[in-house]
Design a protein around this motif. Sequence first.
Motif, short mmCIF file in Angstrom:
data_model
loop_
_atom_site.label_atom_id
_atom_site.label_comp_id
_atom_site.label_asym_id
_atom_site.label_seq_id
_atom_site.Cartn_x
_atom_site.Cartn_y
_atom_site.Cartn_z
N ILE A 239 0.84 -1.21 0.00
CA ILE A 239 0.00 0.00 0.00
C ILE A 239 0.87 1.26 0.00
CG2 ILE A 239 -1.64 1.33 1.39
CD1 ILE A 239 -2.87 -1.37 2.22
N LEU A 240 1.95 1.24 0.77
CA LEU A 240 2.79 2.43 0.88
C LEU A 240 3.72 2.62 -0.32
CD1 LEU A 240 3.68 2.31 4.66
CD2 LEU A 240 2.02 3.78 3.53
N THR A 241 4.13 1.52 -0.96
CA THR A 241 5.02 1.64 -2.13
C THR A 241 4.33 1.00 -3.32
OG1 THR A 241 6.16 -0.42 -1.55
CG2 THR A 241 7.09 1.61 -0.68
N THR A 242 5.00 0.08 -3.98
CA THR A 242 4.40 -0.68 -5.08
C THR A 242 4.60 -2.16 -4.81
OG1 THR A 242 6.43 -0.71 -6.40
CG2 THR A 242 4.92 1.15 -6.73
N ALA A 243 3.91 -2.99 -5.55
CA ALA A 243 4.04 -4.43 -5.36
C ALA A 243 5.44 -4.92 -5.70
CB ALA A 243 3.01 -5.16 -6.21
N THR A 244 6.06 -4.33 -6.69
CA THR A 244 7.41 -4.74 -7.09
C THR A 244 8.42 -4.45 -6.00
OG1 THR A 244 6.83 -4.32 -9.38
CG2 THR A 244 9.17 -4.50 -8.86
N VAL A 245 8.36 -3.25 -5.44
CA VAL A 245 9.30 -2.86 -4.39
C VAL A 245 9.11 -3.75 -3.16
CG1 VAL A 245 9.93 -1.00 -2.81
CG2 VAL A 245 9.52 -0.51 -5.22
N ALA A 246 7.87 -4.02 -2.79
CA ALA A 246 7.61 -4.85 -1.62
C ALA A 246 8.08 -6.28 -1.84
CB ALA A 246 6.12 -4.83 -1.28
N THR A 247 7.89 -6.83 -3.03
CA THR A 247 8.31 -8.20 -3.31
C THR A 247 9.82 -8.30 -3.37
OG1 THR A 247 6.27 -8.53 -4.54
CG2 THR A 247 8.03 -10.11 -4.91
N VAL A 248 10.49 -7.34 -3.96
CA VAL A 248 11.95 -7.35 -3.99
C VAL A 248 12.51 -7.20 -2.58
CG1 VAL A 248 13.98 -6.03 -4.74
CG2 VAL A 248 12.17 -6.57 -6.36
#
Length: 100
Positions: A70-79
Amino acid sequence: QLLLGYIGLLNMVFLSPFLWITLANMNGDNEASGSGGIHQQLTLFVLSCLIVKGLFDNVLSDYLWARAIILTTATVATVGTGLTIPLALLSDVFIMDRSD
């Protein structure tokens, strides 16, 4: 928005009977199986430790991962999630001088 909550609720409802069946089938006669004490009876303390560990480990990590999306993007959170194990390995090697 409540997808993770519904998944957890469904898991609890449908998988709880397996826990109760397992607890009902356990008996104190562990020496008869010839396992040498490897299989021990599940005590209330062990069960409560498993529940607390599951709450703090799985629920908290899933909540923080969803919050990071929610705070960033799905890509950043998964990485970021994927880098936790290599960074833990590097911290053991360099900071704590452990090579095993």
